[in-house]
Design a protein around this motif. Structure first.
Motif, PDB file in Angstrom:
ATOM      1  N   SER A 146      35.983  40.965  68.518  1.00  0.00           N
ATOM      2  CA  SER A 146      36.931  42.173  68.344  1.00  0.00           C
ATOM      3  C   SER A 146      38.008  42.326  69.496  1.00  0.00           C
ATOM      4  O   SER A 146      38.662  42.858  69.809  1.00  0.00           O
ATOM      5  N   ASN A 147      36.599  41.756  70.672  1.00  0.00           N
ATOM      6  CA  ASN A 147      37.946  42.115  72.496  1.00  0.00           C
ATOM      7  C   ASN A 147      38.775  40.284  72.592  1.00  0.00           C
ATOM      8  O   ASN A 147      38.727  40.558  73.474  1.00  0.00           O
ATOM      9  N   LEU A 148      38.870  39.717  71.989  1.00  0.00           N
ATOM     10  CA  LEU A 148      39.441  38.101  71.286  1.00  0.00           C
ATOM     11  C   LEU A 148      41.340  38.356  71.229  1.00  0.00           C
ATOM     12  O   LEU A 148      41.196  38.998  70.707  1.00  0.00           O
ATOM     13  N   LYS A 149      41.935  38.134  72.453  1.00  0.00           N
ATOM     14  CA  LYS A 149      43.332  38.694  72.074  1.00  0.00           C
ATOM     15  C   LYS A 149      43.712  37.797  70.871  1.00  0.00           C
ATOM     16  O   LYS A 149      43.406  36.664  71.100  1.00  0.00           O
ATOM     17  N   LYS A 150      44.926  38.493  70.580  1.00  0.00           N
ATOM     18  CA  LYS A 150      45.476  37.887  69.278  1.00  0.00           C
ATOM     19  C   LYS A 150      46.015  36.134  69.926  1.00  0.00           C
ATOM     20  O   LYS A 150      45.781  35.543  69.467  1.00  0.00           O
ATOM     21  N   GLU A 151      46.663  36.127  71.532  1.00  0.00           N
ATOM     22  CA  GLU A 151      47.408  34.972  71.712  1.00  0.00           C
ATOM     23  C   GLU A 151      46.334  33.408  72.200  1.00  0.00           C
ATOM     24  O   GLU A 151      46.568  32.751  72.267  1.00  0.00           O
ATOM     25  N   ASP A 152      45.539  34.157  72.760  1.00  0.00           N
ATOM     26  CA  ASP A 152      44.426  33.716  73.193  1.00  0.00           C
ATOM     27  C   ASP A 152      43.373  32.733  71.479  1.00  0.00           C
ATOM     28  O   ASP A 152      42.919  32.141  71.622  1.00  0.00           O
TER      29      ASP A 152
END
Length: 326
Positions: A217-223
């Motif tokens: 849930s804490n993974l950024k979209k760009e990452d």
């Protein structure tokens, strides 16, 4: 029960498939289609076992234009789809108000009423596993509660509309990937193969529809997009030496962050995941393309075939030579 398939990529007439009620059969049947139009390379493989019909699409088109698959079916079914490559949409013919999409590295369970409907593919590469079964089969495996307590599904069924059980699709995690590849690369024959397929499909359905997803849930979209890009790079460069420094740099991370985020998304450390991909690729080369053990090992990045054999045996519990057909 009857299905009619007509693809803008397939070089032939409309394909008609007829089944008994609930896809019932006492046999295992398999077919492979290679007759695509010019500029399309790959295959479509069908597997029919009792109460389940499976289609695996694995091909590449030379053009970037959208391609369509027109399907006509005369009975309602459930369609469990796993997308490894190739974003697409599904909709009833001429119904632009109810369009469902499924993207790469996702899966979903669709209810599809008796209808004319369209699959529209947006990518050149298609690698999609489609598993068809009926409501009675799903209740046999999952019980009545799974469907009978879903008012949105019951309403869609009443109104004869397509419905997706998971709103945006679910993350295709490593555990599910492993089961899919075990199914696709089965080396058994005869009754053992039939029994193996039945058990693997049951396992796949139960885990896909029951396991809480571990999508971070804490993974950024760009990452996440960077990591998916790196996974695609790894898959296309398995025969090369791959190291953390180079992969981290390409992803735009320092090595520590890259290793942490990669494991968070894919559930395995980088090199364990690379080994997993290499062995999957080797299985395909040996069992389907008649590569020797040495040829396959070099093709997936092992300079020493013995090292490949040791890694294969450690992961799967048997020797790669057992994949070679007599």
């Amino acid at each position: 029960m009857e299905f009619r398939f007509k693809s803008s990529e397939y070089d032939g007439e409309e394909l008609i498939k007829s089944f008994k009620n609930d896809f019932e059969t006492t046999d295992l049947s398999e077919e492979e289609y290679l007759d695509f139009k010019k500029g399309v390379i790959g295959s479509v493989k069908e597997t029919h076992i009792n109460k389940v019909f499976v289609i695996f699409q694995n091909y590449v088109t030379s053009t970037i234009n959208n391609h369509t698959l027109h399907v006509v079916q005369n009975e309602p079914v459930f369609l469990l789809q796993f997308v490894f490559q190739g974003d697409f949409t599904i909709s009833l013919d001429k119904d632009t108000d109810n369009v469902y999409s499924l993207k790469k590295h996702k899966y979903n369970l669709f209810y599809v009423p008796a209808s004319n409907h369209l699959f529209t593919y947006r990518d050149q590469k298609k690698e999609i596993l489609n598993i068809y079964f009926t409501e009675s089969y799903l209740k046999e495996k999952m019980g009545s509660y799974f469907l009978d307590n879903n008012p949105d599904f019951l309403n869609a069924k009443k109104e004869k509309k397509i419905f997706s059980i998971f709103h945006q699709g679910m993350h295709l995690n490593v555990r599910l990937r492993n089961i899919v590849y075990e199914f696709l690369n089965c080396s058994f024959n005869g009754i053992i193969k039939k029994t193996y397929f039945e058990s693997k499909l049951t396992e796949l359905i139960l885990i896909a529809l029951n396991t809480p997803q571990s999508q971070p849930s804490n993974l950024k979209k760009e990452d996440k997009e960077s990591l998916i890009m790196i996974e695609d790079y790894i898959k296309s460069h398995l025969n090369e030496e791959l190291n953390i420094e180079k992969l981290s740099q390409q992803a735009g991370f320092n090595t520590s962050k890259f290793k942490t985020l990669f494991k968070e998304l894919y559930g395995k450390p980088v090199f364990k995941y690379i080994t997993h991909l290499r062995i999957e690729k080797a299985i395909e080369l040996i069992s389907k393309n008649d590569y020797s053990i040495s040829e396959a090992s070099y093709e997936v990045g092992y300079k020493n075939p013995q090292h490949f054999t040791v890694a294969f045996k450690k992961k799967l519990g048997y020797l790669p030579s057992q994949l070679i057909k007599d």
